[in-house]
Write a protein that holds these residues in place. Structure first.
Motif, PDB file in Angstrom:
ATOM      1  N   UNK A 449      -6.069  42.284  14.939  1.00  0.00           N
ATOM      2  CA  UNK A 449      -5.241  41.817  13.746  1.00  0.00           C
ATOM      3  C   UNK A 449      -4.579  43.099  13.224  1.00  0.00           C
ATOM      4  N   UNK A 450      -3.278  42.750  13.482  1.00  0.00           N
ATOM      5  CA  UNK A 450      -2.310  44.170  13.225  1.00  0.00           C
ATOM      6  C   UNK A 450      -2.341  44.585  11.777  1.00  0.00           C
ATOM      7  N   UNK A 451      -2.653  43.771  10.912  1.00  0.00           N
ATOM      8  CA  UNK A 451      -2.668  44.215   9.445  1.00  0.00           C
ATOM      9  C   UNK A 451      -2.942  42.905   8.419  1.00  0.00           C
ATOM     10  N   UNK A 452      -3.375  43.562   7.348  1.00  0.00           N
ATOM     11  CA  UNK A 452      -3.698  42.474   6.002  1.00  0.00           C
ATOM     12  C   UNK A 452      -3.101  42.886   5.027  1.00  0.00           C
ATOM     13  N   UNK A 453      -2.191  42.363   4.357  1.00  0.00           N
ATOM     14  CA  UNK A 453      -1.195  42.757   3.218  1.00  0.00           C
ATOM     15  C   UNK A 453      -1.622  41.745   2.029  1.00  0.00           C
ATOM     16  N   UNK A 454      -1.958  42.176   0.713  1.00  0.00           N
ATOM     17  CA  UNK A 454      -2.181  41.291  -0.200  1.00  0.00           C
ATOM     18  C   UNK A 454      -1.540  41.650  -1.601  1.00  0.00           C
ATOM     19  N   UNK A 455      -1.032  40.655  -2.264  1.00  0.00           N
ATOM     20  CA  UNK A 455      -0.223  40.968  -3.654  1.00  0.00           C
ATOM     21  C   UNK A 455      -1.153  40.314  -4.499  1.00  0.00           C
ATOM     22  N   UNK A 456      -1.717  41.021  -5.474  1.00  0.00           N
ATOM     23  CA  UNK A 456      -2.424  40.538  -6.489  1.00  0.00           C
ATOM     24  C   UNK A 456      -1.838  40.525  -7.873  1.00  0.00           C
ATOM     25  N   UNK A 457      -1.516  39.366  -8.545  1.00  0.00           N
ATOM     26  CA  UNK A 457      -0.847  39.366  -9.647  1.00  0.00           C
ATOM     27  C   UNK A 457      -1.852  38.751 -10.773  1.00  0.00           C
ATOM     28  N   UNK A 458      -1.590  39.414 -11.854  1.00  0.00           N
ATOM     29  CA  UNK A 458      -2.565  39.390 -13.196  1.00  0.00           C
ATOM     30  C   UNK A 458      -1.852  38.970 -14.277  1.00  0.00           C
ATOM     31  N   UNK A 459      -2.287  37.910 -14.950  1.00  0.00           N
ATOM     32  CA  UNK A 459      -1.896  37.610 -16.314  1.00  0.00           C
ATOM     33  C   UNK A 459      -3.200  37.752 -17.240  1.00  0.00           C
ATOM     34  N   UNK A 460      -2.923  38.400 -18.178  1.00  0.00           N
ATOM     35  CA  UNK A 460      -4.027  38.737 -19.287  1.00  0.00           C
ATOM     36  C   UNK A 460      -4.020  37.337 -20.339  1.00  0.00           C
ATOM     37  N   UNK A 461      -4.195  36.104 -19.622  1.00  0.00           N
ATOM     38  CA  UNK A 461      -4.216  34.963 -20.512  1.00  0.00           C
ATOM     39  C   UNK A 461      -5.081  33.876 -19.705  1.00  0.00           C
ATOM     40  N   UNK A 462      -5.591  32.985 -20.362  1.00  0.00           N
ATOM     41  CA  UNK A 462      -6.490  31.915 -19.664  1.00  0.00           C
ATOM     42  C   UNK A 462      -5.785  30.827 -19.509  1.00  0.00           C
ATOM     43  N   UNK A 463      -5.005  30.790 -18.408  1.00  0.00           N
ATOM     44  CA  UNK A 463      -4.010  29.847 -18.051  1.00  0.00           C
ATOM     45  C   UNK A 463      -4.951  28.340 -17.717  1.00  0.00           C
ATOM     46  N   UNK A 464      -5.554  27.886 -18.539  1.00  0.00           N
ATOM     47  CA  UNK A 464      -6.346  26.640 -18.300  1.00  0.00           C
ATOM     48  C   UNK A 464      -6.337  25.438 -19.082  1.00  0.00           C
ATOM     49  N   UNK A 465      -6.434  24.299 -18.871  1.00  0.00           N
ATOM     50  CA  UNK A 465      -6.287  23.236 -19.256  1.00  0.00           C
ATOM     51  C   UNK A 465      -7.770  22.550 -19.175  1.00  0.00           C
ATOM     52  N   UNK A 466      -8.638  22.130 -20.045  1.00  0.00           N
ATOM     53  CA  UNK A 466      -9.845  21.332 -19.725  1.00  0.00           C
ATOM     54  C   UNK A 466      -9.624  19.951 -19.812  1.00  0.00           C
ATOM     55  N   UNK A 467      -9.870  19.309 -18.648  1.00  0.00           N
ATOM     56  CA  UNK A 467      -9.671  17.917 -18.510  1.00  0.00           C
ATOM     57  C   UNK A 467     -10.870  17.136 -19.433  1.00  0.00           C
ATOM     58  N   UNK A 468     -10.267  16.637 -20.454  1.00  0.00           N
ATOM     59  CA  UNK A 468     -11.406  16.199 -21.804  1.00  0.00           C
ATOM     60  C   UNK A 468     -11.508  14.622 -21.393  1.00  0.00           C
ATOM     61  N   UNK A 469     -10.499  13.880 -20.470  1.00  0.00           N
ATOM     62  CA  UNK A 469     -10.643  12.508 -20.453  1.00  0.00           C
ATOM     63  C   UNK A 469      -9.441  11.985 -19.948  1.00  0.00           C
ATOM     64  N   UNK A 470      -9.625  10.718 -19.211  1.00  0.00           N
ATOM     65  CA  UNK A 470      -8.357  10.101 -18.525  1.00  0.00           C
ATOM     66  C   UNK A 470      -8.414   8.660 -19.173  1.00  0.00           C
ATOM     67  N   UNK A 471      -7.178   8.112 -19.589  1.00  0.00           N
ATOM     68  CA  UNK A 471      -6.924   6.880 -20.114  1.00  0.00           C
ATOM     69  C   UNK A 471      -6.026   5.962 -19.223  1.00  0.00           C
ATOM     70  N   UNK A 472      -6.488   4.837 -19.083  1.00  0.00           N
ATOM     71  CA  UNK A 472      -5.769   3.977 -17.862  1.00  0.00           C
ATOM     72  C   UNK A 472      -4.666   3.141 -18.852  1.00  0.00           C
ATOM     73  N   UNK A 473      -3.471   3.371 -18.539  1.00  0.00           N
ATOM     74  CA  UNK A 473      -2.384   2.592 -19.582  1.00  0.00           C
ATOM     75  C   UNK A 473      -2.284   1.300 -18.624  1.00  0.00           C
ATOM     76  N   UNK A 474      -2.259   1.220 -17.489  1.00  0.00           N
ATOM     77  CA  UNK A 474      -2.238  -0.243 -16.852  1.00  0.00           C
ATOM     78  C   UNK A 474      -3.531  -0.571 -16.019  1.00  0.00           C
ATOM     79  N   UNK A 475      -4.449  -0.981 -16.808  1.00  0.00           N
ATOM     80  CA  UNK A 475      -5.841  -1.423 -16.442  1.00  0.00           C
ATOM     81  C   UNK A 475      -5.685  -2.521 -15.197  1.00  0.00           C
ATOM     82  N   UNK A 476      -4.785  -3.278 -15.234  1.00  0.00           N
ATOM     83  CA  UNK A 476      -4.755  -4.296 -14.093  1.00  0.00           C
ATOM     84  C   UNK A 476      -3.213  -4.235 -13.628  1.00  0.00           C
ATOM     85  N   UNK A 477      -3.002  -4.152 -12.196  1.00  0.00           N
ATOM     86  CA  UNK A 477      -1.809  -4.188 -11.579  1.00  0.00           C
ATOM     87  C   UNK A 477      -1.608  -5.082 -10.417  1.00  0.00           C
ATOM     88  N   UNK A 478      -0.551  -5.342  -9.925  1.00  0.00           N
ATOM     89  CA  UNK A 478      -0.448  -5.982  -8.628  1.00  0.00           C
ATOM     90  C   UNK A 478      -0.810  -5.117  -7.399  1.00  0.00           C
TER      91      UNK A 478
END
Length: 621
Positions: A449-478
């Motif tokens: 292995x000739x080399x390992x190079x890493x770039x670490x990017x930081x944001x001091x925020x919580x870029x996260x959504x919690x999936x609270x639920x899923x709603x089916x808009x088309x419960x029956x389809x062809x």
């Protein structure tokens, strides 16, 4: 002249400097265990501070015969003002012991932990010299004075498989797991020093510099079962002009597993130098790895730390020099004329305002087990030193691993840390670390292995959504039509948001109730073909997960997929599988249950899972 005088001084010191000049009184420079008698007195050499060896008195208690297979052990007392306090010392392993003016062996074992008197075991020198004469296997050292970088198997068809060694990972190519690798090695090599049994090696203290607290603890769990004791403080490296130019008997000896801004060094003592660049030390193995290629250095001792449980030397590298080439039961062997290969690891940090440093550099040893573990240690230590705050952060690490003769692999790891720096497990399981492990343990070629190079990017925020639920808009389809799902997403702060996601119901599902699963993209593991070469393995590495900032809608479909000869086909009828199955071989396509997957790009990462059902009508035409 300076070189010759230094070399001569080292040789004389190693052999005791006490051979009489009178021809009739000349004695051999070494003494065997068979000649050692109870009550004999002599001296040892070790470094108590700095780089110059000092004498300490010894007295023989007796000889333990057949202490290990083919190995006796000389048991000694070491009356000395300092050793009376510290007892046996980790880091003194290899200190030469002289009896009757002749070299008897290496201080190397302690009777037990919690000692009340300084009693140690000595490995006989004849066993160590035997290891010094052991030849390096053909093909392991392709260039005199160069690093051990054997050619690929294609160029050397009779070369042994790269994974056929004690320290290799036992698993399928492309499935590397660092923690499992550590468990395998512990099972093969034992569980390290045990304070409940007598005569244990004076374990090698693993001095660390620039290693963060979390990184140290993660490294400890990996290497402690192998008999290594990670200790914070010391272990750094510099080129001290006042340090000896060559190894000398009783002088400090370091094995550099990592060096640079993050340093990890095993510290011990030199037992014998032959005057031609070969060095024996420790009197016991370091990793018990056999033929090795680990960078070495002349060690400098700062202090001997006294402890009722286990005293140890504190020190660092004073001058890089040579390579550990043999790691055996009775000794480690160094060669001053060989340069060991290392893997450069560079880490850049962005997004941390006012960071005192944004670029870090280290070099880690090319070892099948240590390379991925130390790469994780370097990255975690850098992040811990630079980005750790009592705030949530979202991070992304883009990395490149460059392999000689095979180009580069680009990888991406992402994550969210709550109230501080990412957890150690984030790095141990990262694509960067698993790729290094997969490459080092691949079964086809010996690689560099000739080399390992890493770039670490930081944001001091919580870029996260919690999936609270899923709603089916088309419960029956062809069959053949799209179904719409509304994803209910809750941010860390603020009101709920929704996103509409669509996926198509295949005709083959007509008349069925289909369970659609919604999950984060970074948790989805796509089907990949089993690699049959290093290049195929490298092609798989970036594709281990789906897109990080996405949701994936997936459901099973009746057809099957196959992975074969480096390719993946998601849906095939059964007769196609039969047609592809070879008649004269047991190697054929690997079948798997097919999934239909739709990747929905999102602005943020999501967490959570949900499932909904959709009815697919029969279509009458």
């Amino acid at each position: 002249m300076l070189f010759l005088s230094s070399l001569a001084a080292g040789t004389v010191l190693a052999l005791g400097a006490s051979i009489p000049l009178a021809r009739g009184d000349a004695k051999p420079p070494t003494i065997s265990a068979a000649e050692v008698k109870e009550g004999m007195k002599g001296y040892g050499l070790t470094v108590f501070k700095g780089t110059q060896p000092e004498r300490f008195d010894v007295e023989v208690i007796g000889v333990l015969h057949h202490f290990r297979p083919g190995q006796d052990l000389i048991v000694i007392k070491t009356p000395n003002p300092r050793l009376d306090i510290v007892k046996t010392v980790r880091g003194m392993s290899g200190s030469p012991i002289y009896l009757d003016g002749r070299l008897a062996g290496a201080y190397s074992y302690s009777l037990a932990a919690f000692e009340v008197e300084p009693v140690a075991g000595v490995t006989p020198i004849d066993l160590m010299l035997t290891e010094m004469r052991r030849p390096i296997p053909p093909g392991f050292w392709p260039v005199t004075g160069g690093g051990p970088l054997p050619a690929a198997r294609a160029a050397n068809p009779i070369a042994p498989a790269h994974h056929a060694s004690l320290d290799a990972f036992d698993g399928l190519p492309g499935a590397y797991d660092l923690e499992e690798h550590a468990r395998q090695l512990a099972a093969r090599l034992g569980t390290g020093p045990d304070a409940t049994r007598s005569m244990i090696p004076a374990a090698t203290p693993l001095m660390m510099a620039g290693v963060g607290d979390r990184a140290r603890e993660a490294l400890r769990k990996l290497v402690e079962p192998l008999g290594l004791e990670p200790l914070q403080g010391g272990g750094g490296s510099e080129n001290d002009p006042t340090a000896p130019q060559h190894y000398v008997g009783g002088g400090g000896l370091g094995v550099q597993l990592a060096r640079g801004d993050v340093s990890v060094m095993g510290l011990g003592t030199t037992t014998y130098v032959d005057g031609a660049g070969k060095v024996a030390g420790f009197g016991h193995p370091m990793l018990n790895g056999g033929d090795e290629a680990l960078p070495a250095c002349i060690g400098r001792v700062l202090w001997i730390d006294a402890s009722a449980q286990a005293s140890h030397k504190v020190g660092e590298c004073a001058r890089p020099l040579g390579t550990l080439v043999q790691d055996r039961q009775t000794a480690i062997i160094l060669d001053e004329g060989v340069v060991a290969p290392v893997i450069p690891v560079d880490v850049d940090i962005t997004g941390v305002v006012g960071a005192p440093r944004t670029h870090w550099h280290a070099e880690v040893t090319e070892d099948k087990f240590l390379a991925p573990g130390l790469a994780a240690t370097v990255v975690e230590s850098v992040i811990e030193a630079t980005a750790s705050e009592r705030r949530d952060l979202t991070w992304k690490m883009t990395s490149r691993v460059t392999i000689a003769g095979h180009g580069a692999v680009d990888l991406e790891d992402v994550g969210i840390a709550s109230g501080g720096s990412p957890d150690a497990s984030d790095w141990i399981r990262s694509k960067l670390v698993t790729t290094v492990g997969d490459v080092m343990n691949n079964p086809w070629e010996r690689v560099h292995i000739e080399g390992v190079r890493a770039r670490f990017e930081v944001k001091y925020t919580r870029d996260l959504w919690r999936l609270r639920g899923v709603e089916v808009l088309d419960p029956v389809v062809d069959g053949g039509e799209k179904v719409r799902l509304r994803l209910h997403l809750v941010p860390e702060n603020g009101p709920e948001v929704t996103r509409i996601a669509e996926t198509t119901m295949p005709l083959e599902l007509a008349g069925k109730d289909v369970e659609v699963e919604v999950l984060p993209g970074y948790e989805v593991v796509p089907e990949l073909p089993a690699p049959e070469s290093l290049d195929q393995l490298l092609a798989n590495e970036p594709r281990q997960t789906a897109v990080g900032r996405s949701a994936v809608l997936q459901f099973h479909v009746p057809s099957q997929g196959i992975a074969y000869l480096g390719h993946v086909t998601q849906r095939l009828p059964v007769f196609a599988l039969d047609a592809l199955r070879p008649q004269s071989s047991d190697t054929g396509p690997e079948a798997f249950q097919s999934w239909s997957r739709t990747v929905v790009p999102l602005d943020l990462y999501i967490e959570g899972h949900d499932k909904v059902k959709v009815k697919v009508r029969n279509v009458v035409r």
